[in-house]
Scaffold this motif. Structure first.
Motif, PDB file in Angstrom:
ATOM      1  N   PRO A 120     -21.865  28.429  18.270  1.00  0.00           N
ATOM      2  CA  PRO A 120     -20.631  29.217  18.083  1.00  0.00           C
ATOM      3  C   PRO A 120     -20.412  30.221  19.208  1.00  0.00           C
ATOM      4  O   PRO A 120     -21.353  30.735  19.814  1.00  0.00           O
ATOM      5  CB  PRO A 120     -20.871  29.927  16.749  1.00  0.00           C
ATOM      6  CG  PRO A 120     -22.362  29.983  16.616  1.00  0.00           C
ATOM      7  CD  PRO A 120     -22.874  28.733  17.251  1.00  0.00           C
ATOM      8  N   ASP A 169     -15.373  32.290  17.131  1.00  0.00           N
ATOM      9  CA  ASP A 169     -15.509  31.332  16.025  1.00  0.00           C
ATOM     10  C   ASP A 169     -15.597  32.054  14.686  1.00  0.00           C
ATOM     11  O   ASP A 169     -16.010  33.222  14.594  1.00  0.00           O
ATOM     12  CB  ASP A 169     -16.757  30.468  16.230  1.00  0.00           C
ATOM     13  CG  ASP A 169     -16.496  29.274  17.120  1.00  0.00           C
ATOM     14  OD1 ASP A 169     -15.521  28.556  16.874  1.00  0.00           O
ATOM     15  OD2 ASP A 169     -17.274  29.069  18.078  1.00  0.00           O
ATOM     16  N   HIS A 170     -15.222  31.327  13.630  1.00  0.00           N
ATOM     17  CA  HIS A 170     -15.385  31.810  12.260  1.00  0.00           C
ATOM     18  C   HIS A 170     -15.825  30.636  11.409  1.00  0.00           C
ATOM     19  O   HIS A 170     -16.037  29.520  11.919  1.00  0.00           O
ATOM     20  CB  HIS A 170     -14.090  32.446  11.735  1.00  0.00           C
ATOM     21  CG  HIS A 170     -12.870  31.593  11.931  1.00  0.00           C
ATOM     22  ND1 HIS A 170     -12.566  30.523  11.119  1.00  0.00           N
ATOM     23  CD2 HIS A 170     -11.886  31.659  12.872  1.00  0.00           C
ATOM     24  CE1 HIS A 170     -11.449  29.966  11.528  1.00  0.00           C
ATOM     25  NE2 HIS A 170     -11.003  30.629  12.598  1.00  0.00           N
ATOM     26  N   THR A 200     -13.862  27.310  11.801  1.00  0.00           N
ATOM     27  CA  THR A 200     -13.982  26.606  13.082  1.00  0.00           C
ATOM     28  C   THR A 200     -15.395  26.061  13.292  1.00  0.00           C
ATOM     29  O   THR A 200     -15.595  25.139  14.077  1.00  0.00           O
ATOM     30  CB  THR A 200     -13.623  27.532  14.254  1.00  0.00           C
ATOM     31  OG1 THR A 200     -14.521  28.655  14.278  1.00  0.00           O
ATOM     32  CG2 THR A 200     -12.195  28.017  14.141  1.00  0.00           C
ATOM     33  N   ARG A 201     -16.376  26.622  12.616  1.00  0.00           N
ATOM     34  CA  ARG A 201     -17.754  26.135  12.757  1.00  0.00           C
ATOM     35  C   ARG A 201     -18.025  24.925  11.869  1.00  0.00           C
ATOM     36  O   ARG A 201     -19.069  24.305  11.986  1.00  0.00           O
ATOM     37  CB  ARG A 201     -18.736  27.253  12.429  1.00  0.00           C
ATOM     38  CG  ARG A 201     -18.731  28.354  13.472  1.00  0.00           C
ATOM     39  CD  ARG A 201     -19.653  29.483  13.093  1.00  0.00           C
ATOM     40  NE  ARG A 201     -21.035  29.031  13.026  1.00  0.00           N
ATOM     41  CZ  ARG A 201     -22.039  29.797  12.585  1.00  0.00           C
ATOM     42  NH1 ARG A 201     -21.806  31.021  12.156  1.00  0.00           N
ATOM     43  NH2 ARG A 201     -23.267  29.323  12.555  1.00  0.00           N
TER      44      ARG A 201
END
Length: 548
Positions: A242, A246-247, A250-251
């Protein structure tokens, strides 16, 4: 990445170099001798050691004979047992001129007994009976000689050291099958490039540590490999790390439909495998008993429906559980409609036993059977197959299942084989036999599902499907899972197959062998028993070894 090429491709790459007068055999022989010297030095001393060359026809026999000349110059006593009537003439002449003691064992009433008598005096056996041109099992007298040596070696598992030239004689060079006697090697010194049989099971388990000798076969760079084995560097390239922006979404968000009233632990183990990879979120959907266990063990897991980017289906679901099986079917249809990658494990594999109620699977669907489950799937789809047949030729059957279903197939076993309908096979021998324990497959399914979820949007877009990314991801998951198992068992993270330990030397049994001190280190480190949960807990440490 370790790349392996078929024998025909190797010969084609050698032809222009040989026509130009390149001394390929001289280079191969010197490299072979260098590796034998390194093994001797690691176990005591070089000068005074006794080496046996078991020589058949063909170029690898020539490699061994020329290597023998170098070993004599290093102070070794070298014997060559000729098990073919047609050995390399120049190599034989050079060996004799250098002082190699040549034994024409075919003149003896029992060639195998004659070779065995020589072998008992020697601390290193060099297997140069057949090379990459051989097909099928060995034939007598070579078969009898190799069988006798293998039986003798089994009685002395830590001595002598066996060095195979190019490939252990008798293996399926291109497919890894083993149809007859083979002398297991501690080290295989292979020329120019690895051969598929050195990576693919069951032959890979007989090759020991594989050392590739660079011969300048540049033409192979343009040839797609037949088989590959990923290394830590490949994982570092492919693992989704990441960034600051990223959060959790999105991961990657993994949907998990696993476990049942009868087998609730599978859900918890698959969730543990996914969470320990650094995934953004696991969303579990299932009955209350496994759901309660998952919430208790992993409060991070969300247990309500919502957005997902990949699925793991079937771990811990028995085919007799009709209601749960129907739920898996609905999840699978939804995933396929949404072009989401999906892992089909255990009970979900039975959904594929009939091909009239599901569309063709894409390569982004990854099947994770063991040998028995793969045999059942192939049989159900018209290819009558038993577990023993899959175990004898894992690569062939994994590829067949991929071609029949359209999916990517990760076949679990001592060496994990990954096959897509096309492209190279992957073979990962990264684990420890302690991994053969209940629930280990559930953890692997979670690791694989997490990786697919991280790549989920890319795979759903279809831009990476044809590039072999799902198979690469599956091989990465197998490597990291195997490393975690080794760490959990108290072993170094990277397998060093074929490196023997020493508790004595052959000379102490009355045979000359080599003399000198026993190398430090004591008995081979075999590790300690582990449970599947230990593997999941060790995943972050395993990732540290490849991402650092």
């Amino acid at each position: 990445m370790i790349r392996a090429h078929h024998a025909a491709a190797v010969r084609a790459a050698e032809e222009p170099l040989l026509a130009a007068g390149e001394p390929l055999m001289a280079s191969a022989a010197f490299a072979l001798a260098t590796h034998v010297v390194a093994e001797l030095r690691a176990r005591g001393r070089v000068a005074g050691s006794v080496v046996l060359l078991v020589v058949g026809g063909g170029n690898n026999g020539g490699d061994a004979l020329f290597a023998g000349t170098h070993l004599v110059r290093r102070g070794c006593q070298v014997h060559a047992a000729l098990v073919s009537g047609d050995v390399h003439p120049q190599g034989l002449a050079a060996a004799r001129a250098a002082g190699v003691v040549v034994h024409r064992v075919l003149d003896d009433a029992d060639p195998a007994a004659a070779v065995l008598a020589l072998a008992r005096r020697c601390g290193v056996w060099v297997d140069a009976v057949t090379g990459i041109g051989a097909r099928g099992p060995l034939r007598d007298p070579a078969a009898a000689v190799v069988a006798a040596l293998a039986q003798e070696r089994a009685g002395w598992p830590q001595e002598p050291v066996v060095v195979a030239v190019d490939v252990p004689s008798g293996i399926g060079v291109d497919d890894g099958t083993v149809e007859g006697p083979v002398l297991p090697a501690d080290v295989t010194v292979t020329m120019g490039t690895a051969k598929p049989g050195l990576l693919l099971p069951p032959a890979s388990g007989l090759a020991g540590r594989v050392e590739v000798v660079e011969l300048g076969l540049d033409a192979l760079a343009a040839e797609p490999p037949a088989a590959c084995s990923l290394t830590a560097a490949d994982v570092a390239d492919l693992w989704p790390v990441p960034g600051p922006d990223d959060h959790k979404y999105t991961r990657g968000v993994l949907g998990l439909a696993a476990g049942s009233q009868a087998y609730p632990g599978a859900a918890a183990l698959a969730a543990a495998g996914a969470l320990r990879t650094g995934l953004g979120m696991v969303r579990y959907l299932g009955p209350e008993v496994p759901a309660a266990l998952v919430r208790t063990r992993h409060p991070e897991v969300v247990t309500v429906p919502g957005r997902v980017q990949a699925w793991v289906l079937g771990s811990g679901v028995g085919p007799e559980d009709a209601a749960r099986t129907h739920e898996l079917y609905e999840h699978l249809r939804a995933a396929l409609d949404a072009r989401q990658p999906v892992v089909l494990d255990a009970g979900a594999l039975t959904l594929l036993h009939e091909d009239d109620h599901l569309p063709d699977l894409p390569a982004t669907a990854v099947l994770t059977p063991h040998a028995g489950e793969l045999a059942a799937l192939l049989t159900a789809r018209g290819e009558e197959t038993g577990r023993e047949e899959v175990t004898a030729a894992p690569a062939r059957h994994a590829r067949l299942a991929a071609e029949i279903t359209g999916a990517t197939v990760l076949l679990k076993g001592p060496t994990t084989v990954v096959a897509a309908p096309d492209g190279p096979l992957y073979a990962q021998h990264d684990a420890t036999p302690w991994l053969a324990t209940a629930g280990a497959g559930d953890v692997l399914a979670g690791v694989l599902g997490a990786l697919l979820a991280a790549y989920g949007d890319l795979l759903a877009a279809g831009t990476a499907d044809g590039g072999g990314l799902p198979a690469s991801i599956a091989a990465v998951a197998a490597l990291v899972d195997g490393r975690a198992a080794r760490l959990a068992a108290g072993l170094p993270p990277e397998a060093r197959a074929g490196v023997p330990s020493w508790t004595g030397v052959r000379g102490r049994s009355g045979a000359p062998g080599w003399t000198g001190p026993v190398p430090a280190g004591g008995p081979a480190l075999t590790g300690v028993p582990i449970a599947a949960g230990d593997v999941a807990a060790a995943l972050p440490a395993a990732l540290r070894t490849v991402l650092a």
